[in-house]
Design a protein around this motif. Structure first.
Motif, short mmCIF file in Angstrom:
data_model
loop_
_atom_site.label_atom_id
_atom_site.label_comp_id
_atom_site.label_asym_id
_atom_site.label_seq_id
_atom_site.Cartn_x
_atom_site.Cartn_y
_atom_site.Cartn_z
N TYR A 7 0.84 -1.21 0.00
CA TYR A 7 0.00 0.00 0.00
C TYR A 7 0.87 1.26 0.00
CZ TYR A 7 -2.97 3.51 2.48
OH TYR A 7 -3.64 4.63 2.89
N ILE A 8 1.97 1.20 0.74
CA ILE A 8 2.78 2.40 0.91
C ILE A 8 3.35 2.89 -0.42
CG2 ILE A 8 4.91 1.14 1.49
CD1 ILE A 8 3.71 4.56 2.84
N CYS A 9 3.50 1.99 -1.39
CA CYS A 9 4.09 2.41 -2.67
C CYS A 9 3.18 3.35 -3.46
CB CYS A 9 4.50 1.21 -3.49
SG CYS A 9 5.97 0.43 -2.81
N GLU A 34 10.24 2.90 0.71
CA GLU A 34 10.13 3.73 1.90
C GLU A 34 9.98 5.19 1.49
OE1 GLU A 34 13.69 2.87 4.06
OE2 GLU A 34 13.01 0.86 4.64
N PRO A 35 8.99 5.89 2.04
CA PRO A 35 8.82 7.30 1.68
C PRO A 35 10.06 8.12 2.04
CG PRO A 35 6.89 6.49 2.81
CD PRO A 35 7.94 5.42 2.93
N ARG A 36 10.23 9.21 1.30
CA ARG A 36 11.32 10.13 1.59
C ARG A 36 10.78 11.29 2.42
NH1 ARG A 36 13.12 10.75 -4.73
NH2 ARG A 36 13.67 8.56 -5.11
N GLU A 62 0.82 -2.62 6.82
CA GLU A 62 1.27 -1.85 5.66
C GLU A 62 2.30 -0.77 5.98
OE1 GLU A 62 0.63 -2.76 2.61
OE2 GLU A 62 -0.68 -4.37 3.27
N SER A 63 2.54 -0.51 7.26
CA SER A 63 3.59 0.45 7.62
C SER A 63 4.90 0.00 7.01
CB SER A 63 3.73 0.49 9.15
OG SER A 63 4.96 1.10 9.51
N CYS A 64 5.64 0.94 6.45
CA CYS A 64 6.92 0.54 5.86
C CYS A 64 7.94 0.21 6.95
CB CYS A 64 7.46 1.62 4.92
SG CYS A 64 8.36 2.96 5.73
N GLY A 65 7.74 0.76 8.13
CA GLY A 65 8.63 0.43 9.24
C GLY A 65 9.78 1.39 9.44
N GLN A 66 9.79 2.43 8.65
CA GLN A 66 10.93 3.33 8.70
C GLN A 66 10.94 4.19 9.97
OE1 GLN A 66 12.91 6.42 5.50
NE2 GLN A 66 10.76 6.07 5.45
N CYS A 67 9.81 4.79 10.30
CA CYS A 67 9.83 5.72 11.43
C CYS A 67 9.11 5.15 12.65
CB CYS A 67 9.31 7.10 11.03
SG CYS A 67 7.60 7.21 10.55
N VAL A 68 9.60 5.53 13.81
CA VAL A 68 9.14 4.94 15.06
C VAL A 68 7.65 5.20 15.33
CG1 VAL A 68 9.45 4.95 17.58
CG2 VAL A 68 11.44 5.00 16.06
N PRO A 69 7.14 6.44 15.14
CA PRO A 69 5.74 6.67 15.50
C PRO A 69 4.81 5.69 14.79
CG PRO A 69 6.82 8.74 15.01
CD PRO A 69 7.79 7.66 14.65
N CYS A 70 5.05 5.42 13.53
CA CYS A 70 4.18 4.55 12.76
C CYS A 70 4.54 3.09 12.96
CB CYS A 70 4.25 4.97 11.30
SG CYS A 70 3.47 3.86 10.13
N ARG A 71 5.83 2.77 12.93
CA ARG A 71 6.23 1.36 13.04
C ARG A 71 5.76 0.75 14.35
NH1 ARG A 71 11.73 1.70 13.00
NH2 ARG A 71 12.12 1.34 15.19
N VAL A 72 5.98 1.45 15.46
CA VAL A 72 5.58 0.91 16.75
C VAL A 72 4.18 1.39 17.12
CG1 VAL A 72 6.29 0.53 19.13
CG2 VAL A 72 8.03 1.03 17.41
N ALA A 104 4.25 13.28 14.07
CA ALA A 104 5.69 13.05 13.92
C ALA A 104 6.05 11.98 12.90
CB ALA A 104 6.29 12.70 15.29
N SER A 105 5.05 11.35 12.25
CA SER A 105 5.38 10.35 11.24
C SER A 105 5.93 11.02 9.99
CB SER A 105 4.13 9.55 10.86
OG SER A 105 3.70 8.76 11.93
N ILE A 106 6.70 10.26 9.24
CA ILE A 106 7.28 10.82 8.02
C ILE A 106 6.21 11.06 6.97
CG2 ILE A 106 8.81 10.31 6.06
CD1 ILE A 106 10.65 8.84 7.97
N CYS A 107 5.30 10.13 6.80
CA CYS A 107 4.40 10.24 5.65
C CYS A 107 2.94 10.10 6.03
CB CYS A 107 4.77 9.20 4.59
SG CYS A 107 4.01 7.59 4.89
N GLY A 108 2.10 10.24 5.04
CA GLY A 108 0.66 10.21 5.23
C GLY A 108 0.13 8.91 5.81
N LEU A 109 0.83 7.81 5.62
CA LEU A 109 0.32 6.55 6.18
C LEU A 109 0.25 6.64 7.69
CD1 LEU A 109 0.98 2.93 5.09
CD2 LEU A 109 1.01 3.52 7.50
N GLY A 110 1.38 6.96 8.30
CA GLY A 110 1.39 7.09 9.75
C GLY A 110 0.52 8.25 10.22
N GLN A 111 0.53 9.31 9.44
CA GLN A 111 -0.23 10.50 9.85
C GLN A 111 -1.73 10.25 9.89
OE1 GLN A 111 1.24 13.38 7.06
NE2 GLN A 111 3.30 13.31 7.94
S1 SF4 Z 1 4.73 6.97 8.50
FE1 SF4 Z 1 6.88 6.32 8.60
S2 SF4 Z 1 6.86 4.09 9.00
FE2 SF4 Z 1 4.79 4.73 8.40
S3 SF4 Z 1 4.73 4.27 6.22
FE3 SF4 Z 1 5.30 6.45 6.43
S4 SF4 Z 1 7.52 6.50 6.49
FE4 SF4 Z 1 6.89 4.37 6.80
#
Ligand code: SF4
Ligand SMILES: Cc1cc2nc3c(=O)[nH]c(=O)nc-3n(C[C@H](O)[C@H](O)[C@H](O)COP(=O)(O)O)c2cc1C
Ligand code: SF4
Ligand code: SF4
Ligand code: FES
Ligand code: FES
Lengths: 605, 316
Positions: A359-361, A377-379, A529-539, A577-584
């Protein structure tokens, strides 16, 4: 870089599969002259190569991956990191046929859960296996399955039963994708005549460029060429076309920014990764009117000065992929793509790239990384895509629906286009109606239609039941109650009213629906579906699911109020604090259900 | 490397941090500006000698006009930017990041700064429940993206706890301590070593640092430069000497001295820091601000100290 390969060797079949994409292995002394930039540029072929291998063998073996690494000069650890990012790739041996059974929200309430239970009871038989899947983008035909079949074409099928699954996995299987015209409006000639985006669906042969031209196709590109690149962008800007992919960004502004960049080359990308639960509009357009996507992307390329366009298409969309591939080939043969488009001296071509279950792609910067052969992984932004997009170059990326709106804008002129909709939300919008409605499907309505009228257009709540809730905008959107049926579906009303149109999802739930079950499924979706890159979303997505499970079971840590406060704390950090819209947005739908329906306050649904 | 900077002097920008006007060179990050002001900013995935990856999000600040918080470690200062480091939103997100990390990873060996920040922000990682038991060896390595690996018992907080990977004599990988800061991947890859022996594999909570197919290091591309150990902030990557001594209860940093010297092996002249306990070298690092090494070494400087002494594996 000193490439350290594994010792495993490919089988002949694996070698053939990879060579089928990359061409035969060059002779040794041809290879030494290659290096540096040239080999690094090959990295973008990593995902297609993994697909080729997987499609032949049904999994990615060490020998197969090693061969890809050798051919593309990619370190094995990195290639492994990429392969394991996608749900459609296995790095362990598995049966050649894998059936992905949708147990996501639209399907689980319409037979998906029952199908899963039946398959569980059936047990495995060795030649094939099955797995649960997030939304397959066929919610209007719930329950849906997608059969990934190594050695033969993949198929996606709706209204699935165990018999459907058996037919898809049978060694002598003859099933093909259904390709139904699930846009009920087009069957009424009067209604059809008023449609802009769906008017060709079901009427014009999607495999014939002549039919497309006869139905008015390529008039818009002709007009664009007459207007010139600047004039075309002005027309799009004057029409106030806003992105339909979720962020509502003005397309004209985006195109202009790319056109003005001095860095070269420029790229245009059609984002066809459509994986937002409840969304299937782009799929239908690509299946039934693929040339419109090709034409619109060509116009984007012309306007922004790009010579190459990519369509990044969802991996679980076999029919749309096939039809679009064919349309691109046809367009090339007829001079609508290539070195001299429409004999007008501009060069443009399109390449299709398949996603592989992530989904993240669909997030634009993750999509760039995926296209480049990296993990999706989002930039961090800035820099923005218009200055630094795919391959670090200026890139205009648009949703499928955004792009096809360019055609009526050029055909009708900005003013004519804006004659429907509202001042701030011009034109029409595609809505994906699913769940408990009489006639699920894709509907085109002018911006400003009310939620209630949109639901009525699909026949209203099925079986005359009462409405309990609507999921608006997808899993990244939110739930609303029956009190919001008068909500007008425009960008400005949504902003002011605190709801979201997202990707046009209107999923309807009747009075008997278990909302808690849906909320849990959505929490699971974001965790998976979290990419796992950033802590707020991954955990955070894990903690959110755990807290919800505790609330459901009643075995809370502290009081219920403590758990709700904890959920809110996690929601805040994910949003902020998430990098991208998925976590947000990972807590948005969950939070809206809890607050709107008082899910866990003791009285709840 | 030239000793005299050849780049033209950088333009200066004015911005505001917590209401105070600051002047920083163009290209400076918000973290640089905060440090100039003496503002203590928690970091985890940032390192002076690596490209900022901005993944942990513990350094976030508020920038006026931005919808979300922004990472101080990577975001460059723009003229007129108004930055706040002390708002409730900032403090909340920082605390939650510490709690989320602390609840899922063993951070007991993180820097003393990290422990101080946890106290200052009153982070309570245990609020998510008691941690789950360690997984079987290799179990996390097999987790498949998109396939749900749910909590069997939601009253316990899922962790990355797992047995230590010991597959060579020089260093161990204790991924139960891995906060997934990407530093080792950067050090092994384009930021220093260009060996690419390790990468992130898997997705979401199941993402992990891995070799191809999780093979042991000795058959991977690893050249044992130890640069990954040098950048690891939580002790997930550790000299075998340190690991063994910790296991035996003899590791004692208070009894250690650090001797700076130049690596004798070749003409590059890398600066070494020899960490010595009880008259024996127990690990080797290099200063991150060293012009020659930026903190990175090769196998000889990092591990080739046995000739000075014979380290007995069973030293107690
Ligand atoms: S919020 Fe962070 S961990 Fe979640 S999908 Fe975006 S970059 Fe990946
Ligand atoms: C998690 C996530 C998933 C997304 N998925 C899609 C998608 O499948 N299709 C799409 O067009 N946009 C998707 N987007 C939005 C894109 O990032 C981007 O905004 C969009 O492609 C821009 O096109 P537009 O301006 O035409 O809307 C997604 C965003 C996020 C955060
Ligand atoms: S020791 Fe060096 S080569 Fe080996 S994994 Fe660490 S950084 Fe990479
Ligand atoms: S092993 Fe250490 S350096 Fe590598 S990602 Fe984990 S915590 Fe960071
Ligand atoms: S296809 Fe099953 S929920 Fe969309
Ligand atoms: S230190 Fe800035 S994001 Fe990790």
């Amino acid at each position: 870089m000193d490439l350290h390969l594994m010792t495993a060797r490919p089988t002949d079949e694996e070698r053939r599969a990879v060579d089928g994409l990359l061409g035969p292995e060059p002779a040794m002394n041809d290879r030494v002259v290659r290096g540096g930039h040239e080999t690094r540029a090959d990295r973008t072929l990593l995902l297609p190569a993994l697909h080729a291998l997987h499609a032949a063998e049904g999994w990615i073996s060490e020998g197969g991956l090693n061969y890809i690494c050798e051919r593309l000069t990619v370190p094995p650890a990195e290639a492994y990191g990429v392969a394991t990012f996608y749900a459609m790739f296995s790095v362990q041996p598995q049966p050649k046929t894998v059936v992905h059974v949708c147990d996501d929200i639209a399907c689980r309430i319409q037979g998906g859960n029952a199908l899963v239970a039946e398959l569980e009871a059936l047990g495995a038989d060795g030649d094939w296996t099955w797995t649960r899947s997030p939304c397959l983008g066929m919610c209007e035909q719930a329950p849906a399955i997608f059969a990934q079949r190594a050695g033969r074409p993949d198929v996606s099928l709706g209204e699935a039963t165990v018999a459907t699954v058996r037919a898809a996995v049978a060694p002598d299987s003859t099933v093909t994708c259904a390709g139904g015209v699930t846009a009920p409006q087009v069957w009424d000639p009067v209604v059809r005549a008023g449609l802009r985006l769906l008017r060709r669906l079901g009427e014009v042969d999607p495999s014939s460029i002549d039919a497309y031209r006869a139905a008015g196709g390529y008039a818009a590109l002709r007009r664009a060429i007459d207007l010139g690149s600047e004039g075309t962008i002005r027309e799009i800007t004057d029409a106030t076309l806003l992105g339909r992919g979720g962020a509502a960004f003005p397309t004209g502004v985006k195109w202009k920014a790319v056109a003005e960049q001095s860095a070269r080359p420029h790229f245009v990308i059609c984002n066809a990764d459509e994986s937002e639960p409840g969304t299937f509009k782009d799929r239908l357009v690509m299946e039934l009117d693929p040339f419109s996507v090709v034409e619109a992307l060509t116009i984007a390329g012309y306007a922004t000065g790009a010579e190459r366009g990519y369509v990044y298409i969802r991996g679980e969309y076999p029919l749309a992929t096939e039809r679009l591939e064919r349309a691109v080939a046809e367009a090339r043969v007829h001079g609508y793509l290539g070195d001299d488009v429409m004999e007008h001296g501009f060069r443009f071509d399109i390449e299709l790239r398949r996603g592989a279950g992530a989904y993240i792609c669909g997030e634009e910067t993750a999509l760039f990384n995926s296209l480049e052969g990296k993990r999706g992984e989002p930039r961090n932004k800035p820099p923005f895509p218009v200055t630094s997009g795919v391959f670090g170059k200026p890139t205009a990326i648009n949703n499928v629906e955004t792009l096809i709106n360019v055609l009526p804008i050029l055909e009708l002129g900005a003013q004519g286009y804006s004659s429907v909709g509202t001042e701030d939300s011009t034109g029409t919008r595609l809505f994906c109606l699913s769940g408990h409605v009489e006639r699920p499907g894709v509907y085109e309505h002018p911006h400003g239609v009310t939620l209630g009228d949109a639901i009525v257009s699909a026949g209203g709540v099925r079986g005359g039941k009462r409405l309990k809730a609507v999921l608006l905008g997808g899993a990244a959107g939110g739930f609303v109650g029956p009190d919001r049926l008068d909500a007008r579906l425009t960008f400005e009303d949504a902003r002011a009213g605190g709801y979201t149109l997202g990707s046009g999802v209107i999923m309807v739930f009747d009075e008997d629906t278990d909302l808690v079950d849906l909320v849990l499924r959505i929490a699971r979706f974001f965790r998976d579906e979290s990419c796992g890159q950033c802590v707020p979303c991954r955990v955070g997505t894990v903690r959110q699911e755990e807290a919800l499970l505790r609330l459901v079971s009643g075995r809370t840590l502290g009081t219920r109020a403590d758990e709700l406060a904890l959920l809110e704390d996690v929601a805040d950090v994910m949003r902020d604090a998430s990098i991208c819209g998925l976590g947000q947005t990972a807590a948005a739908a969950v939070g809206s259900a809890i607050s709107t329906f008082g899910l866990f306050d003791g009285s709840g649904a | 490397m030239s000793a005299v900077p050849v780049a033209p002097p950088r333009r200066l920008l004015d911005a505001e941090v917590d209401g105070v006007v600051v002047r920083v060179p163009e290209g400076a990050t918000i973290l640089d500006a905060c440090r100039d002001q003496g503002i203590d900013t928690p970091t985890m995935c940032y390192a002076d000698n690596l490209t900022p990856i901005n993944a942990c999000r513990v350094c976030v600040v508020e920038v006026e006009g931005a919808r979300t918080l922004v990472p101080a470690c990577s975001r460059t200062v723009e003229a007129g930017m108004k930055i706040r480091t002390d708002t409730d939103r900032v403090r909340h997100s920082r605390r939650l990041v510490m709690e989320l990390l602390g609840s899922s990873v063993d951070t007991s060996l993180a820097s003393s700064d990290w422990h101080r920040w946890q106290d200052e922000y009153a982070a309570a990682p245990d609020r998510f429940g008691a941690p789950t038991d360690p997984m079987e060896a290799g179990e996390r390595d097999r987790r498949w993206a998109g396939h749900h690996h749910g909590s069997p018992d939601p009253s316990r907080a899922e962790t990355v706890s797992q047995p230590v990977k010991v597959d060579n004599e020089l260093y161990v990988r204790d991924y139960g301590r891995c906060v997934l800061c990407y530093k080792c991947v950067e050090a092994c890859g384009t930021d220093a070593q260009h060996t690419f022996a390790i990468a992130v594999a898997g997705r979401g909570f199941d993402a992990r640092i891995s070799t191809e197919y999780a093979v042991p290091l000795d058959v991977s591309a690893c050249v044992y430069c130890g640069n990954c150990i040098g950048v690891c902030p939580t002790g997930a990557l550790m000299f075998s000497s340190e690991h063994d001594m910790r296991a035996a209860g003899t590791w004692d940093e208070d009894r250690q001295t650090v001797t700076n010297t130049i690596c004798p092996y070749c003409g590059v002249g890398c600066e070494l820091e020899l960490h010595v306990q009880d008259n024996a070298i127990v690990k080797v690092t290099s200063p991150t601000d060293n012009d020659v090494t930026s903190g990175h070494l090769c196998i000889k400087g990092r591990f080739g100290f046995q000739y000075v002494q014979r380290r007995k594996k069973d030293r107690t």
